[in-house]
Design an enzyme around this catalytic site. Sequence first.
Site, PDB file in Angstrom:
ATOM      1  CG  ASP A 225      -2.130   0.958   0.974  1.00 42.48           C
ATOM      2  OD1 ASP A 225      -2.071   1.773   0.029  1.00 42.48           O
ATOM      3  OD2 ASP A 225      -3.111   0.897   1.749  1.00 42.48           O
TER       4      ASP A 225
HETATM    5  C1  BGC Z   1      -4.931   3.418   0.023  1.00 42.76           C
HETATM    6  C2  BGC Z   1      -5.004   2.433  -1.135  1.00 42.76           C
HETATM    7  C3  BGC Z   1      -4.803   3.180  -2.435  1.00 42.76           C
HETATM    8  C4  BGC Z   1      -3.453   3.903  -2.383  1.00 42.76           C
HETATM    9  C5  BGC Z   1      -3.180   4.701  -3.634  1.00 42.76           C
HETATM   10  C6  BGC Z   1      -3.649   4.227  -0.016  1.00 42.76           C
HETATM   11  O1  BGC Z   1      -3.621   5.211   0.960  1.00 42.76           O
HETATM   12  O2  BGC Z   1      -5.028   2.712   1.244  1.00 42.76           O
HETATM   13  O3  BGC Z   1      -6.246   1.787  -1.155  1.00 42.76           O
HETATM   14  O4  BGC Z   1      -4.863   2.302  -3.524  1.00 42.76           O
HETATM   15  O5  BGC Z   1      -3.459   4.798  -1.282  1.00 42.76           O
HETATM   16  O6  BGC Z   1      -4.059   5.763  -3.749  1.00 42.76           O
END
Ligand code: BGC
Length: 839
Positions: A225
Amino acid sequence: MTRADAVLTERLRSLSLEQKVRLLTGADFWSLRPEPAIGLRRLVVSDGPAGVRGERWDERDPSANVPSPTALSATWDEDRVERIGRLLAAEARAKAVDVLLAPTVNLHRSAYGGRHFECFSEDPLLTARIGAAYVRGLQGGGVGATVKHFVANDSETDRFNVDVEVDERALRELYLPPFEAIVRAGVWAVMAAYNSVNGTTMTEHPMLREILEQEWGFDGVVMSDWFAARSTEPAANAGLDLVMPGPGGPWGDRLVAAVREGRVPEDVVDDKVLRLLRLAARVGALDGVEPAPPTAGPWPQDRVAAELRAGAAAGFVLARNTDVDGAPALPLDRTALRRVAVLGPNAEVARTLGGGSATVFPPYTVSPLQGLRAALGPGVRVDAGRGVRSGDRVPVASAALLRHPGTGEPGLEMRFLAADGRVLGREHRTNAAPTWLGTFMPGLPVADVTAVEAHARLHSPEAGTWVVGASGLGRIRLTVAGRVAHDGRVELPPGADPVEGMMRPPQRSVTVDLQAGQEAPVVLRYEPESGGGFGDAEIAMVTFQLNLDRQASDDEELDQAEALAREADAAVVVVGTTEEVESEGFDRDALALPGRQDELVGRVAAANPRTIVVVNAGAPVLLPWLERVAAVLLTWFPGQEFGNALTDVLVGDAEPGGRLPVTWPADEHPAIPSTRPVDGTLAYDESIHVGHRAYERAGVEPAFWFGHGLGYTGWEYLDAQVTPDGAGGATVRARVRNRGPRAGREVVQVYASRADSAVERPARWLAGFTCVDAGPGEEVTVDVAVPARAFAHWDTGSQGWRTEPGTVRLAVGRSCADLPLQAELTLPGQGSGSARPPA
Ligand code: BGC
């Protein structure tokens, strides 16, 4: 090794260690590095799941906004969700996106979860099947899916650091199964979560190798993530393949050194690169290798609109439909309508999605008011009123009230400024809550920009007092009509989530009086904190809001709404939340509708017996006036076609096809687990008793049970028989009859229970379901498959799935609490002692 892998391995062998390692960290916020030496082009990833945003967070680059995941799972309809997956594949291709960062298959463990709208359900089976359908559609169109967030990221509070303490049965029987089903169905990427599970952060967790790879045979890419990768050696050895975003992060030269010093075997790096090349080959990013499925072609706009309109209606849950005389209040008889009051804060502004990374910018949205006005036509008088504000915050300024200072067009001018005040770039925007993630403008180095200014003229169509506000993190100066209204630094409390800073940053406001037609210049100057508090300083992470609202008192608007309701044949009140209430980055503190919306519904209901309440929220809210209104329709965050779908359902052109994917609480009961960690730990003390299982265990009645939904016809359940399927599972054959006056769709649900079990069990659990269509009076026979896994439990002693011998009861019906048919099955029992499922 397969032939395809042999080709990829050959290309991998031609790379140096440095070249290989370079591929394992993103190039920037949304893309992966190309490697021309082996014919690998740049790969683009994008959020997900309610659309495909693309590389820019920008309303000038719109995307089809599909219903949010709760709305999709409320359809219980895998074919429909697969088609929406296909649509997303076409959208992704049109935006040059290779991999979508979706679906989110964390569970609705708690109604307080802020990101509830972005996950499918409280139930692992429904989540697994709807999630797998989404992935089939997407990948069938040649675009990679990324199932996320692996695992136990079921709430947002302290999500970067929280340690989730979860027992093995809950993990195996609830939180892992959606990932397992989707991995076994062949997903191409998995996103490792921010949180820890039982003491180890997920980007370094042994589950990456032992469960994902070894048990389930995952052959795709595990990406972190965003900013979740924290280490070099532990993360690399644990099975993380890709650090996102880049270009910084803990790998790069440090990983090269770790390999050279023997702390990370080079084979481990090779395996990661091979996985990356496999992904690239699948999406068609590797020269000379045909993509796995052919690439999806574009959909014409009318087909997109029709799919999203029908898809939204199919997820609407008609939770209550009884007017004062006990007759159904919906559908409305449009020929008998002369005057309708359309009220509530979400009537005029369609809330089509929740907040955070799931944000997309739809090309248009149809509000409930627009939809009803268009469909009811000139013969019906439609009166509109907001009634109350949807919360305490001043909303983001509507472009219709702002003028570009140069051209006079609706919207604002953004200026990017150097330290010496020079304007380095300008853009015309209609979004007064702009966000820049990654870059500001093409060709403008992030480091050159020290401030961003929004310039506009506030245009007052009529005389009145306006509230003008600014929100953001960093230094903000707001000037209204030449007067400095605020000048100072605004910060989030220590430890707050940066996404909270994006979605509901601290706000400062002033009032200004304007005459009809008068304009007042507004300038919001914003100086970002270096690095934005999220990651690397090379990446722009800037977001602020210009806020604007007419100063009005709720009391006046409430009186007005009540008066309109009294005069109308029917009152449609659209209440709900906003992306400032339901978002990534924070959980909810309370389940009540924000602001004075309950009071609005109560007063309207007292004024008009035919009050239809439309709940426009991604997750449950409390409905204290439930017994006093004629109908309640739960619409979730339904995507850009909201108003059209709503009108179709209200006038009966479409059936509200949804069934609840979550138990709807009646109040803030302790059966709803907390999302607040204690000393950094969030203990899943309820173990396997989540959602309806918790209510059943506590003997508490919710407002509506899991699976509930009325539709526009009635169903009779005639009989059910169960036969073993020869593979450890069973088939339940049920006969049902549509006893109503119109064609309809029913979701036939099967729940299992075991009265005399030596193992701790929920009172009942969903074991299978299927959708069935029938015409008026028609009787149909339907087979519901119940997989062997539905009968198994995770045996912590033998570390495997085990089926207890004895009798299992299978109940068939319309929700977990409305189960008119029963059948029994005797199980021989089976214990594999292995992690393989029994079927
Ligand atoms: C979120 C993800 C997301 C990523 C990119 C993160 O903060 O938890 O779900 O895909 O950011 O935006």
